[in-house]
Scaffold this motif. Structure first.
Motif: not given
Length: 198
Positions: A21, A51, A55-56, A58, A118
Motif C-alpha cells: 500500500d 470506499m 482504503t479507509y 490507510w 480499492g
C-alpha cells in the motif's frame, strides 16, 4: 441521477498501489501542473463517497486527525470494526453493493458518487452494473506488482473514451464511459434493487 465514478491514478502496468500500500510512486507527482485543478474540478461534482475498509484504514494511518472529505457523506464497505473521525459523516456497511445503491444515490443528491477504491470494491460495482465512468490518470511509472486497477472476473465490453488531457507533461488523464451507460443520465439500478422514487 447520480453517476458512479471511479476516479483513480494507475501505474503504466495497471496497479493503484504496491502490495504494501505504498503510494510514494504516485505522491511524487501531486504537485505536477494540472493535478490539483483536475482534482478540484472532479470534487465539485461529488455528493457522496464510497470506499473499502483497507482504503479507509490507510487514510486513518496516513492522515491521523485529518478527515479529507468534510461535509460529504462517506460510506465504508468493511467487515471490520472502525471508529469514524470526529465530525465526519461516515457510515460503515457490509453486504452486496447493489443493496446500498439507492442510499448512495440519495446521499449524492444532484451530484455524483465517487468510488474511491480499492479496485476490488469497484470491481463489485462493475459486476453489479453500477459503474458509469472511469477517470484514470496514468502515471509514468511501472510497479511490476501491487493492487490491481480493476480486478474484474471476466473481460468488459470496450469502454467509450470521452476525453483526454495531459497533466504535468507526463501523466495522462483518460475518461471512459461504460457502453451501457454512455449517454444516459445515470445508472439503471438492478430490478431487485429498485430505483429511488419508483
Amino acid at each position: 441521477m447520480a453517476d458512479f465514478q471511479y476516479y483513480v491514478a494507475s501505474s503504466l502496468d495497471g496497479f493503484i498501489a504496491t502490495k504494501e500500500d505504498d503510494l510514494g510512486w504516485l505522491l511524487q507527482f501531486e504537485e505536477a501542473e494540472g493535478v490539483t485543478e483536475s482534482y478540484e474540478d472532479f470534487m465539485a461534482g461529488i455528493g457522496c463517497i464510497v470506499m473499502g475498509g483497507q482504503t479507509y484504514r490507510w487514510l486513518m494511518e496516513h492522515e491521523p486527525g485529518k478527515w479529507p472529505y468534510p461535509g460529504i457523506p462517506c460510506w465504508i464497505f468493511t467487515h471490520h470494526e472502525y471508529a469514524a473521525p470526529p465530525g465526519a459523516d461516515v457510515t460503515f456497511v457490509r453486504g452486496e453493493v447493489q443493496e446500498f445503491a439507492p442510499d448512495l444515490v440519495a446521499d449524492a443528491g444532484d451530484k455524483n458518487v465517487w468510488l474511491v477504491g480499492g479496485g476490488n470494491l469497484v470491481a463489485q460495482f462493475a459486476k453489479a452494473g453500477l459503474l458509469d465512468e472511469m477517470i484514470v490518470t496514468l502515471i509514468p511509472v511501472a510497479l511490476g506488482s501491487g493492487k490491481r486497477l480493476l480486478p474484474v472476473e471476466s473481460p468488459t465490453a470496450p469502454l467509450e473514451l470521452s476525453s483526454t488531457r495531459t497533466l504535468g507533461g507526463a501523466a495522462v488523464e483518460l475518461r471512459y464511459r461504460f457502453p451501457a451507460r454512455a449517454g444516459s443520465a445515470g445508472p439503471v439500478l438492478p430490478d431487485h434493487v429498485g430505483n429511488p422514487g419508483s
